[in-house]
Design a protein around this motif. Structure first.
Motif, PDB file in Angstrom:
ATOM      1  N   ASP A   1       1.040  -1.164   0.021  1.00  0.00           N
ATOM      2  CA  ASP A   1      -0.232   0.023  -0.090  1.00  0.00           C
ATOM      3  C   ASP A   1       0.812   1.191  -0.034  1.00  0.00           C
ATOM      4  O   ASP A   1       0.604   2.197  -0.790  1.00  0.00           O
ATOM      5  CB  ASP A   1      -0.984  -0.014   1.303  1.00  0.00           C
ATOM      6  N   HIS A   2       1.932   1.271   0.582  1.00  0.00           N
ATOM      7  CA  HIS A   2       2.835   2.356   0.903  1.00  0.00           C
ATOM      8  C   HIS A   2       3.479   2.609  -0.188  1.00  0.00           C
ATOM      9  O   HIS A   2       3.673   3.630  -0.893  1.00  0.00           O
ATOM     10  CB  HIS A   2       3.994   2.252   2.158  1.00  0.00           C
TER      11      HIS A   2
ATOM     12  N   GLU B   1       2.790   1.666  -3.403  1.00  0.00           N
ATOM     13  CA  GLU B   1       1.918   2.099  -4.510  1.00  0.00           C
ATOM     14  C   GLU B   1       1.654   3.690  -4.490  1.00  0.00           C
ATOM     15  O   GLU B   1       1.630   4.440  -5.369  1.00  0.00           O
ATOM     16  CB  GLU B   1       0.336   1.799  -4.206  1.00  0.00           C
ATOM     17  N   LYS B   2       1.781   4.356  -3.049  1.00  0.00           N
ATOM     18  CA  LYS B   2       1.631   5.833  -2.924  1.00  0.00           C
ATOM     19  C   LYS B   2       3.066   6.262  -2.653  1.00  0.00           C
ATOM     20  O   LYS B   2       3.320   7.661  -2.691  1.00  0.00           O
ATOM     21  CB  LYS B   2       1.007   5.926  -1.515  1.00  0.00           C
TER      22      LYS B   2
ATOM     23  N   LYS C   1       5.643   6.031  -0.982  1.00  0.00           N
ATOM     24  CA  LYS C   1       6.233   5.900   0.567  1.00  0.00           C
ATOM     25  C   LYS C   1       6.925   4.812   0.862  1.00  0.00           C
ATOM     26  O   LYS C   1       6.733   3.474   0.235  1.00  0.00           O
ATOM     27  CB  LYS C   1       5.088   6.219   1.460  1.00  0.00           C
TER      28      LYS C   1
END
Length: 505
Positions: free
Chosen positions: A121-122, A124-125, A127
């Motif tokens: 998830d990170h 993909e952003k 981060k």
């Protein structure tokens, strides 16, 4: 903490000991001996998946071969044992629980899959996922869950790890003997796992607990542990213990200078990176070692001492006792040290010249034995004294002095062409007849006699000396020619001259 200096070398038994590890052990040993302290060996074998059969024995044998044996450790119990972390397992949980009680650590119940989801998830952003102060309240742990929920999970024997609770908004002041003062912002640190779900501690917890219980005063280790210094410092503080002094050694770099020296560099460039030969128990692959390549331990130790340290003087050759007196951590460099295989040979050659002839004769005798050549021990020692300045390894003795033991069976074509002229056979036949009349075959006397004979013939020395060397040696090589004649004796000298004139006529 002990007022007596206590240092430790703490390798993992996951394979052979790299020379980088040997250097770490050496610096620890030198520091301990300089300060009248103890050098402790601790085997860090908490990672049972990577454990390799025979690796611990290999480590111990390597230290002994280098002449830097440990004072305390497996088999040398001194009241701080056991010295294998796998035998200390029961100690670590107790200390992890203490950190939870004091609020410096917490239970984390997140599964590997859940953490993977967060990471993805990170990513993909754009981060990076770090488990620490900014998100731990949102994750599944004893800080975000109620006491009842935590107790339920513990009672149900749900899998968990114990994580260190890194402080927020603090600037740590760290000290390193070699690198000086450093500052670390705790906001960038993650909450490292101290205790794994399999009931084993991680390196960080086991290391700190053991160093404290073993009263280690100075931690001298490779620079790859520098990123862990902040955590280790905070762990000491969390336990309320005095931290030891830390010193992080520079990397040993490839001969080209870029990157850490590896086994592959040695294989590619033809030099060992291990102290002793290692046979991989799984693959059966054999990696060569300095001992098997014929190096003296003194040469290896002297070379390693200079990989990252200098005495501040012009002296380059040090006996181990001198290194113990001279060594200072403050004189260890911060920057990586480039490994130079030629420099190692240079140290080896020096120690070859310093070596006792009787010892070298014993070693050379083993080589002669393989060739089924028997010779008197004193004769071998005298030969060694004559040729050792041209050698680097014991195995060079044969190449440099075979002619002291066997007559040449062939003659180097290039050298023969250079030495043999039209009138050479005639001259050597005359010399052969003349030498029959000579009774004193000692080198000095023989030199005077032959010189006189050459002068009386009114010819250049080279006309006789070059072909005579080819006759006795088989090539234009070797030490003083008169010494060779003295060593092999009158009958053999005459026989070799005859053989040469018949072969090269």
């Amino acid at each position: 903490m002990s007022s007596k200096v206590r240092v430790r070398f703490a390798p993992s038994p996951t394979g052979p000991l790299h020379i980088g590890g040997v250097r770490t052990a050496l610096y620890n040993y030198l520091f301990a001996k300089k300060h009248g302290g103890d050098f402790v060996l601790r085997i860090e074998d908490t990672d049972q998946n990577r454990f390799v059969e025979g690796a611990e024995d290999y480590i111990i044998e390597s230290l002994n071969w280098c002449g830097i044996p440990y004072d305390e450790g497996p088999g040398k119990e001194k009241g701080f044992g056991p010295y294998r972390q796998s035998e200390r397992k029961d100690k670590y949980r107790e200390y992890a629980e203490k950190l939870i009680e004091s609020g410096n650590a917490y239970y984390a119940f997140d599964t590997a899959d859940e953490l993977d989801e967060h990471r993805k998830d990170h990513e993909e952003k754009g981060k990076t996922f770090i488990y620490n102060w900014h998100n731990r309240q949102k994750l599944k742990n004893s800080l975000s869950l109620s006491q009842e929920e935590v107790q339920e999970k513990l009672d149900a024997e749900e899998a968990y790890v114990i994580r260190f609770k890194s402080p927020q908004d603090e600037t740590l002041q760290l000290k390193d003997v070699i690198r000086g003062d450093m500052e670390i912002d705790t906001n960038i640190l993650d909450d490292k796992v101290l205790f794994k779900s399999d009931g084993m501690p991680t390196y960080h917890l086991a290391n700190i607990v053991d160093d404290h219980l073993m009263e280690i005063t100075h931690v001298i280790r490779g620079e790859e542990w520098l990123p862990s210094l902040a955590l280790h410092y905070m762990l000491y503080r969390a336990f309320g213990w005095d931290a030891p002094e830390f010193a992080h050694l520079p990397l040993i770099l490839k001969p080209q200078g870029k990157g850490k020296l590896s086994k592959r560099d040695g294989e590619k460039m033809g030099f060992p990176v291990f102290p002793l030969e290692w046979k991989d128990p799984k693959s059966g692959d054999i990696s060569t070692g300095y001992r098997e390549e014929g190096y003296f331990p003194e040469a290896v130790v002297n070379m390693l001492a200079f990989l990252g340290w200098n005495p501040g003087t012009e002296q380059e050759f040090f006996k181990l006792e001198e290194l113990c007196q001279t060594f200072e951590l403050e004189r260890v460099h911060k920057g990586g040290a480039k490994f130079d295989p030629e420099k190692t040979k240079w140290f080896q050659q020096h120690y070859m010249q310093q070596s006792d002839n009787a010892y070298l004769a014993d070693e050379f005798e083993k080589e002669l034995h393989k060739k089924e050549i028997k010779a008197d021990k004193k004769y071998i020692a005298d030969v060694v004294a004559l040729i050792k300045e041209r050698t680097v390894f014991v195995e060079d003795f044969w190449e440099q002095g075979y002619f002291f033991f066997v007559a040449p069976t062939s003659f180097d074509p290039k050298d023969s062409k250079k030495a043999w002229k039209e009138d050479t056979n005639e001259l050597l036949n005359e010399l052969h007849e003349f030498l029959k009349t000579v009774n004193n075959f000692e080198a000095e006397s023989l030199q005077e006699t032959v010189k006189g004979w050459i002068k009386s013939k009114e010819i250049g020395f080279g006309k006789v000396m070059m072909p005579l060397r080819v006759a006795l040696v088989g090539a234009l090589q070797g030490p003083d020619l008169y010494k060779i004649a003295e060593f092999v004796g009158k009958d053999e000298t005459l026989s070799r001259i005859k053989k040469a004139t018949e072969t090269l006529s």
